[in-house]
Design a protein around this motif. Structure first.
Motif, short mmCIF file in Angstrom:
data_model
loop_
_atom_site.label_atom_id
_atom_site.label_comp_id
_atom_site.label_asym_id
_atom_site.label_seq_id
_atom_site.Cartn_x
_atom_site.Cartn_y
_atom_site.Cartn_z
N VAL A 1 98.64 4.54 104.36
CA VAL A 1 97.21 4.93 104.45
C VAL A 1 96.72 4.65 105.87
O VAL A 1 96.07 5.49 106.50
N LYS A 2 97.09 3.48 106.39
CA LYS A 2 96.67 3.08 107.74
C LYS A 2 97.14 4.12 108.75
O LYS A 2 96.39 4.54 109.64
N ARG A 3 98.41 4.55 108.60
CA ARG A 3 99.00 5.52 109.53
C ARG A 3 98.29 6.88 109.45
O ARG A 3 97.95 7.47 110.47
N HIS A 4 98.03 7.34 108.23
CA HIS A 4 97.30 8.60 108.05
C HIS A 4 95.93 8.53 108.74
O HIS A 4 95.50 9.48 109.39
N ILE A 5 95.27 7.38 108.58
CA ILE A 5 93.93 7.22 109.18
C ILE A 5 94.04 7.25 110.70
O ILE A 5 93.26 7.93 111.39
N GLU A 6 95.05 6.55 111.24
CA GLU A 6 95.22 6.49 112.71
C GLU A 6 95.43 7.89 113.27
O GLU A 6 94.86 8.25 114.31
N ILE A 7 96.24 8.70 112.57
CA ILE A 7 96.52 10.07 113.04
C ILE A 7 95.23 10.90 113.07
O ILE A 7 94.93 11.59 114.05
N LEU A 8 94.42 10.76 112.01
CA LEU A 8 93.16 11.52 111.94
C LEU A 8 92.20 11.08 113.04
O LEU A 8 91.54 11.90 113.68
N VAL A 9 92.14 9.76 113.26
CA VAL A 9 91.21 9.23 114.27
C VAL A 9 91.65 9.67 115.67
O VAL A 9 90.82 10.05 116.51
N GLN A 10 92.98 9.68 115.89
CA GLN A 10 93.50 10.13 117.19
C GLN A 10 93.12 11.58 117.45
O GLN A 10 92.74 11.96 118.54
N LYS A 11 93.19 12.39 116.38
CA LYS A 11 92.95 13.83 116.49
C LYS A 11 91.48 14.18 116.61
O LYS A 11 91.06 14.99 117.44
N TYR A 12 90.65 13.52 115.72
CA TYR A 12 89.24 13.94 115.62
C TYR A 12 88.25 12.86 116.05
O TYR A 12 87.04 13.07 115.97
N GLY A 13 88.74 11.70 116.44
CA GLY A 13 87.84 10.64 116.90
C GLY A 13 87.34 9.75 115.77
O GLY A 13 87.04 8.58 115.98
#
Ligand code: KG4
Length: 346
Positions: free
Chosen positions: A226-238
């Motif tokens: 879950v943490k990794r999925h969130i990090e990817i989204l935050v990297q992409k969309y802020g």
């Protein structure tokens, strides 16, 4: 061997963050057993995103006398009618256990009543028999903030742990994922609500412990995913948008339920003589898990029991009932010197 006297018990539960006092009668009629079951919760922990042991102990100390008076008033039972006093002696947080046990032992010494030091896990495991006419054997799925296990129950004191978490408890995983999504503590009920509106298939996770065999549970890998999925989204969309959060809640819940039910199936196959399955612990309130258990039991033609929410979460009623079950099967009361054990097992 059955004790001929039908007991009336005052019970105290203070192993985590709920101060609870109950008055329980060994009545044949199920609806007349719980005369009072007062629970005083501790909202203070939400600002710390988890239970702070020292604050929990202080709150138990501040609330226990009020909880007892409320329970006595509600039950309309005179202290002289109470046969014994039970308190949780473990497992749990030492400060809270000490408050409950010292309180109970002091009452015992003053009123010359026997003391029963209850096992919190046994309380959960026997609680279905407090509210249902259910015979042994049965299988319990106990899922809470501190425990996650499948237990075969063949009688009072005859418990076999068939599988348990090797890392986080399920409730703990729900709470930690909720924190990652910026939700408040405890996050389990919030994720449960949000998951009804999200896409359960948007985020994928691998099934834990696939190569290991057996019926154990593990949730730390899913939590990290879950943490990794969130990090990817935050990297992409802020940042995460609302849809992301709802989809993550739904995907996480869907995945952990599938995993818990996959292991439940193994447990049931290996114990095919058992016709009753039960869910208890705080996470038993989860709507998706309850439905999955009910559907599974229906598909196998076995019985499913889910005690009311207030008997699934930490409560003193189950502690009083475990005292009654133990004494009725010939077990002894405990010496007043009996110590609390934060790591007590079953
Ligand atoms: O048994 P319990 O009241 O006490 C402890 O073990 O501390 O369980 C509390 C846990 C918390 O982790 C909470 O988030 C979880 O049960 N919980 C839920 C739901 N309601 C409570 N988890 C998932 N879905 C729910 N509806």
């Amino acid at each position: 061997m059955r004790n001929t006297k039908r007991l009336t018990v005052m019970a105290i539960e203070s192993s985590c963050d709920d101060t609870s006092v109950a008055i329980i009668c060994d009545d044949e009629k199920i609806e007349r057993r719980i005369r009072a079951n007062v629970v005083i919760g501790q909202s203070i922990h939400s600002e710390y995103n988890g239970v702070v042991p020292e604050k929990a102990a202080r709150s138990h100390f501040a609330n226990i006398d009020r909880a007892m008076r409320l329970a006595m008033d509600e039950s309309c039972i005179d202290i002289r009618e109470i046969d014994c006093i039970a308190a949780t002696r473990g497992p749990g947080l030492m400060g809270g256990l000490l408050v409950g046990c010292v309180f109970a032992k002091t009452l015992c010494a003053l009123s010359k009543k026997p003391f029963f030091g209850a096992n919190h896990l046994e309380g959960h495991i026997l609680s279905p028999r407090l509210c249902y006419d259910i015979d042994f054997p049965y299988i319990v799925l106990l899922v809470s903030g501190g425990n996650s296990m499948y237990v075969r129950v063949d009688g009072v004191g005859r418990y076999c742990v068939l599988g348990q978490t090797i890392d986080d408890a399920l409730g703990e995983a729900f709470d930690k994922v909720a924190i990652m999504l910026g939700l408040s503590y405890p996050g389990g009920p919030i994720i449960d609500k949000m998951s009804k509106f999200g896409d359960p298939h948007r985020f994928r996770f691998t099934i834990p412990l696939q190569r290991r065999g057996g019926c154990d549970l593990s949730f730390s890998g899913i939590k990290t995913a879950v943490k990794r999925h969130i990090e990817i989204l935050v990297q992409k969309y802020g940042e995460l948008c609302e849809t992301d959060k709802y989809d993550m809640a739904a995907s996480f819940q869907h995945h952990v339920i599938n995993f818990v039910m996959r292991q439940m199936h193994k447990v049931c196959i290996e114990n095919s003589d058992v016709r009753n399955i039960v869910i208890c612990g705080g996470v038993a309130a989860n709507s998706g898990l309850r439905n999955a258990m009910a559907e599974y039991a229906h598909s196998r033609g076995i019985n499913f029991y889910a005690p009311k929410k207030e008997l699934c979460t930490d409560n003193a009623a189950m502690i009083g009932w475990s005292c009654i079950e133990n004494i009725n099967t010939g077990k002894e009361y405990h010496d007043i010197e009996t110590k609390c054990n934060p790591r007590l097992n079953i």
